[in-house]
Design a protein around this motif. Sequence first.
Motif, PDB file in Angstrom:
ATOM      1  N   UNK A 180       0.836  -1.192   0.000  1.00  0.00           N
ATOM      2  CA  UNK A 180       0.000   0.000   0.000  1.00  0.00           C
ATOM      3  C   UNK A 180       0.875   1.248   0.000  1.00  0.00           C
ATOM      4  N   UNK A 181       0.560   2.238  -0.837  1.00  0.00           N
ATOM      5  CA  UNK A 181       1.322   3.482  -0.825  1.00  0.00           C
ATOM      6  C   UNK A 181       0.970   4.334   0.399  1.00  0.00           C
ATOM      7  N   UNK A 182       1.996   4.891   1.030  1.00  0.00           N
ATOM      8  CA  UNK A 182       1.835   5.890   2.072  1.00  0.00           C
ATOM      9  C   UNK A 182       2.555   7.129   1.550  1.00  0.00           C
ATOM     10  N   UNK A 183       1.792   8.070   1.028  1.00  0.00           N
ATOM     11  CA  UNK A 183       2.341   9.271   0.408  1.00  0.00           C
ATOM     12  C   UNK A 183       2.383  10.387   1.431  1.00  0.00           C
ATOM     13  N   UNK A 184       3.514  11.060   1.539  1.00  0.00           N
ATOM     14  CA  UNK A 184       3.681  12.143   2.505  1.00  0.00           C
ATOM     15  C   UNK A 184       3.647  13.481   1.778  1.00  0.00           C
ATOM     16  N   UNK A 185       2.661  14.322   2.106  1.00  0.00           N
ATOM     17  CA  UNK A 185       2.486  15.602   1.443  1.00  0.00           C
ATOM     18  C   UNK A 185       3.354  16.703   2.018  1.00  0.00           C
ATOM     19  N   UNK A 186       3.391  17.816   1.300  1.00  0.00           N
ATOM     20  CA  UNK A 186       4.250  18.953   1.602  1.00  0.00           C
ATOM     21  C   UNK A 186       3.439  20.046   2.299  1.00  0.00           C
ATOM     22  N   UNK A 187       3.659  20.216   3.593  1.00  0.00           N
ATOM     23  CA  UNK A 187       3.080  21.327   4.339  1.00  0.00           C
ATOM     24  C   UNK A 187       4.100  22.442   4.514  1.00  0.00           C
ATOM     25  N   UNK A 207      -2.060  24.292   0.352  1.00  0.00           N
ATOM     26  CA  UNK A 207      -3.233  23.428   0.491  1.00  0.00           C
ATOM     27  C   UNK A 207      -3.680  22.938  -0.884  1.00  0.00           C
ATOM     28  N   UNK A 208      -3.702  23.841  -1.865  1.00  0.00           N
ATOM     29  CA  UNK A 208      -4.144  23.463  -3.211  1.00  0.00           C
ATOM     30  C   UNK A 208      -3.235  22.390  -3.795  1.00  0.00           C
ATOM     31  N   UNK A 209      -1.913  22.540  -3.616  1.00  0.00           N
ATOM     32  CA  UNK A 209      -0.970  21.569  -4.164  1.00  0.00           C
ATOM     33  C   UNK A 209      -1.223  20.184  -3.582  1.00  0.00           C
TER      34      UNK A 209
END
Length: 509
Positions: A124-131, A136-138
């Motif tokens: 399963x992918x665990x994707x870490x977003x950029x804060x 927020x839009x990105x």
Amino acid sequence: MTDDALTAIINLDLPGATISRHVYGHFAEHLGRCIYGGFWVGEDSEIPNEGGIRLDVVEALKALSIPNLRWPGGCFADDYHWRDGIGPREDRPRMVNSHWGDVVEDNSFGTHEFMQLCEMLGADPYVNGNVGSGTVQEMSEWVEYLTRGDESPMATLRRANGRDEPWRVPFFGIGNEAWGCGGNMTADSYAALARQYGTYVRNHGDNVVYKIAAGANVDDYRWTETLMKELNCLGCTRQPAGFFQGLSLHYYTHSGAWETKGSATDFDTDDYYATMRNARRIEELVAGHAAVMDCYDPQRRVGLVVDEWGTWFDVEPGTNPGFLYQQNTLRDALVASVHFDVFHAFADRISMANIAQTVNVLQAMVLTDPDTGALVLTPSYHVFAMNVGHHDASTLAVSLKGELPTREVAGGELSLVSASASTTDTSALVSLSNLDAGHARTIVLDLRGRDVTEFSARVLTAPTLQTHNTPQAPDAVAPAAHDGVRAHARGLEVDLPAHSYVTVSLALA
């Protein structure tokens, strides 16, 4: 054997919480040779690959039934802008990886390559977003790009880049280490952002995202409390707010201070015991954060995600200090084994854990030789392999009775035996660690409640704690069948060699 003998009492008919297979998760950051030269060799490489992804690494990890993989960081995640990693590789912009070696990243491994890797692994992918440096839009558009199936703008862009059907992305991180490299935020400022960003990490179609907030560093219990207050009131039993469903905890083990972490291979017995005492501190930390979470979530609906853990020593001499390449000895394997005992004990709260990191970085599963292309499985890899039977099994409480061996280490007491157990309908698996560097011991498994029809055991040990695997000696530390298990009036009697890890598999009537 006397009544004073060290005994592990296990009631086989009293299963507890389920150990999520995701406790055995992994982590792949754009750091050193984890991605480039580890997972990714490129389509023109002489090393066998599929679409640029190294096949022997994939096969090694599939043998562990790898449940999930976290990407792209780590600290790198909060510098990463996902649109730079899609489209034709020759058109992708470059960036500077300022955290790890100050090298230029060409973005040849991006979203499509990562999702292909997860499909090949069956993970399963665990994707870490950029804060930290994103918007927020990105972040919202990345989730849409990954998981939406209709004619939305991001789904259309994904199709233009060669992927028709959406992917399934069950786990998404709302930033990383916001208290440090992810923005140097206060707990209150990050908590407000976690609510905001989490609102826009949406479920598209039938893809349901388990959102993970960037949680505490080590023993920052106030950080955990601040995040939990965003979800519920003190003592409330209602369903927590849905801004996020989990929060992370990061803790690394080393033998010395943070500034002088010690060598991965050149250490003495005192260094070993200091490392093991630091490793066993994970129990104190998980218990502390779980207690804070219990105050705001007594039903334990919110998960504690230990998505960075493992050993962190000084880099191997002659390697780039920003690449965090270290060897992996029997000591590392025992650090892993005691961590899993704690994760099993807190299975009702810990929903995921991710060792740092999978290939060529810190406490890796796999090392790849840059000169010969050889692949080496580490001692830590073998602990994961020996524990596959714990995946999605029910915990069994292990009560140790008798004179528990301990050692005084740096003014504190280190327990020298660690154990955990789990069961399915027809089987059980018992994990036993003897942390004593110089003495073997025997333990009685007092097995109650169900009949054991068959048993077998495996042992992981080596002549020295410093023993490690290399391309020239790939099996210097490798599991073997263990014949030191005998029937006993109360169940089984198990010999534990010095500095060893033993698993005992039971068939149950």
